[in-house]
Motif scaffolding. Structure first.
Motif: not given
Length: 127
Positions: A23-39
């Motif tokens: 569940r945590k894996f899918f949650e992280l994969m579905e989380k929108p990309l944040e636009y920052n230095m790590d994008t």
């Protein structure tokens, strides 16, 4: 006795992912990309694991990254136009800055084209 021949080997442990880990894996994969230095790094990390998520999640991530790339390209293009218009001194430094911006622009356009092809490829996959 040669250990590789199978004599005296301990049984290998087999690991698996728990339901909460899944569940945590899918949650992280579905989380929108944040636009920052790590994008970019986060996008590449997600892309490595695309085979484990539905087509919709892959397309969402690719579309988000495309927007990120297009936004960056616009910033570079706008800054390039500003430098060309105001012509700051010294000239040698300005010309080299324009070369750097041209490089970033070329890399941005190449990345955008690659992502667009990847989006098309994912869209053409059967569900």
């Amino acid at each position: 006795m040669d250990r590789r021949s199978g004599g005296g080997k301990r049984p290998r442990k087999i690991y698996g992912i728990t339901d909460s880990g899944r569940r945590k894996f899918f949650e992280l994969m579905e989380k929108p990309l944040e636009y920052n230095m790590d994008t970019e790094q986060m996008f590449h990390f997600k892309m490595v694991y695309f085979r484990y998520v539905p087509k919709r999640v892959r397309l969402d991530c690719l579309q988000q990254y495309l927007i990120y790339l297009e936004t960056n390209l616009k910033h570079v293009t706008d800054f390039e136009a500003e430098i060309a218009f105001y012509k700051p001194e010294p000239e040698k430094q300005r010309l080299q800055l324009l070369r750097v911006l041209d490089h970033r622009k070329q890399m941005g356009m190449t990345n955008i084209e690659w992502i667009k092809k990847e989006i098309a490829a994912v869209k053409s996959e059967e569900d």
